[in-house]
Design a protein around this motif. Structure first.
Motif, short mmCIF file in Angstrom:
data_model
loop_
_atom_site.label_atom_id
_atom_site.label_comp_id
_atom_site.label_asym_id
_atom_site.label_seq_id
_atom_site.Cartn_x
_atom_site.Cartn_y
_atom_site.Cartn_z
N VAL A 125 0.99 -1.23 0.01
CA VAL A 125 -0.01 0.08 -0.09
C VAL A 125 0.91 1.15 0.19
O VAL A 125 0.63 2.13 -0.79
N SER A 126 1.93 1.17 0.92
CA SER A 126 2.82 2.38 0.79
C SER A 126 3.57 2.85 -0.27
O SER A 126 3.54 3.74 -0.88
N LYS A 127 3.85 1.61 -1.12
CA LYS A 127 4.60 1.89 -2.48
C LYS A 127 3.76 2.39 -3.45
O LYS A 127 4.00 3.22 -4.08
N LEU A 128 2.37 2.04 -3.31
CA LEU A 128 1.58 2.61 -4.28
C LEU A 128 1.13 3.86 -4.25
O LEU A 128 0.90 4.68 -5.09
N ALA A 129 1.10 4.15 -2.81
CA ALA A 129 0.49 5.56 -2.21
C ALA A 129 1.65 6.62 -2.75
O ALA A 129 1.35 7.73 -3.02
N LEU A 130 2.91 6.04 -2.86
CA LEU A 130 3.90 7.00 -3.18
C LEU A 130 3.48 7.59 -4.70
O LEU A 130 3.89 8.88 -5.00
N LYS A 131 3.19 6.99 -5.65
CA LYS A 131 2.97 7.44 -7.14
C LYS A 131 1.29 7.45 -7.05
O LYS A 131 1.14 7.94 -8.22
N GLN A 132 0.46 7.45 -6.35
CA GLN A 132 -0.95 7.48 -6.70
C GLN A 132 -1.62 8.61 -7.16
O GLN A 132 -2.51 8.52 -8.08
N TYR A 133 -1.01 9.88 -6.87
CA TYR A 133 -1.65 11.04 -7.36
C TYR A 133 -0.51 11.73 -8.14
O TYR A 133 -0.61 12.87 -8.43
N GLU A 134 0.23 11.03 -8.87
CA GLU A 134 1.36 11.48 -9.98
C GLU A 134 0.66 12.05 -11.18
O GLU A 134 1.19 13.06 -12.02
N SER A 135 -0.64 11.19 -11.71
CA SER A 135 -1.31 11.64 -12.94
C SER A 135 -2.49 10.99 -12.95
O SER A 135 -2.73 10.21 -11.97
N VAL A 136 -3.45 11.43 -13.73
CA VAL A 136 -4.90 10.95 -13.79
C VAL A 136 -4.57 9.33 -13.93
O VAL A 136 -5.32 8.63 -13.37
N LYS A 137 -3.79 8.96 -14.78
CA LYS A 137 -3.84 7.56 -15.08
C LYS A 137 -3.56 6.68 -13.85
O LYS A 137 -4.00 5.65 -13.59
N GLU A 138 -2.39 7.22 -13.32
CA GLU A 138 -1.94 6.40 -12.06
C GLU A 138 -2.80 6.63 -10.72
O GLU A 138 -2.88 5.82 -10.11
N THR A 139 -3.58 7.48 -10.84
CA THR A 139 -4.35 7.61 -9.82
C THR A 139 -5.48 6.47 -9.62
O THR A 139 -5.63 6.00 -8.85
N GLN A 140 -6.00 6.41 -11.10
CA GLN A 140 -7.14 5.36 -11.21
C GLN A 140 -6.35 3.80 -11.08
O GLN A 140 -7.20 2.90 -10.25
N GLU A 141 -5.22 3.81 -11.53
CA GLU A 141 -4.65 2.46 -11.46
C GLU A 141 -4.16 1.89 -10.02
O GLU A 141 -4.44 0.79 -9.43
N ALA A 142 -3.46 3.17 -9.14
CA ALA A 142 -3.32 3.09 -7.79
C ALA A 142 -4.48 2.55 -7.08
O ALA A 142 -4.47 1.74 -6.09
#
Length: 170
Positions: A125-142
């Motif tokens: 979860v921590s690993k995914l949260a680091l990049k979660q809000y970097e872009s629209v696409k990454e937000t949805q995927e995370a």
């Protein structure tokens, strides 16, 4: 704008507030608040660093329609308790319906078989949260991946509490 999320716990007609905020299911309120503040700074129209105007508009809408309501669910003690009860019910449902469960993300597949699954869950979860809000696409995927992690975590947690029946007498 559509913010449809359909993986993990979202499949159970449940809004996975933890996945939206990128926090583990056992996060304390102070950690939830810190995470929310970080996301709000990232997505707010005054501080958003997304490149295109369309992405900035998406971020502002996502903040107001998805992230803020997720955080508000944790703001009041009574809402947190209600949400915890719903989460417990979803955990029981996940166990009942595990035969139909489809796990897509690699992280959730690894969690399903991890030896030290509680630590593996928090790390993932921590690993995914680091990049979660970097872009629209990454937000949805995370969010999808974290919700799948939450689903597998609930399954493992529920199964841990289930006693195996004694063997039949000889």
């Amino acid at each position: 704008m559509s913010f449809e999320m359909t993986k993990g716990l979202f499949k159970y007609d449940f809004t996975d507030q933890h996945a939206i905020l990128g926090i583990p299911l056992d996060a304390e309120f102070n950690d939830i608040r810190k995470r929310y503040m970080k996301i709000a700074r990232r997505l707010h129209s005054d501080t958003c660093s997304f490149e295109s105007q369309a992405d900035k508009d998406w971020a502002n809408q996502f903040l107001s329609k998805v992230v803020n309501p997720a955080y508000n669910k944790f703001s009041k003690e009574s809402d947190r308790k209600e949400y915890s009860l719903l989460l417990a019910a979803i955990g029981k449902r996940v166990v009942k319906e595990q035969a139909k469960m489809q796990i897509e993300s690699e992280a959730a597949k690894q969690l399903a078989t991890a030896k030290d699954w509680e630590e593996a869950y928090k790390t993932a979860v921590s690993k995914l949260a680091l990049k979660q809000y970097e872009s629209v696409k990454e937000t949805q995927e995370a969010i999808d991946q974290i919700s799948e992690l939450n689903m597998v975590y609930l399954l493992r947690k529920e199964r841990q509490g289930i006693a195996t029946p004694p063997p039949p007498p000889p």
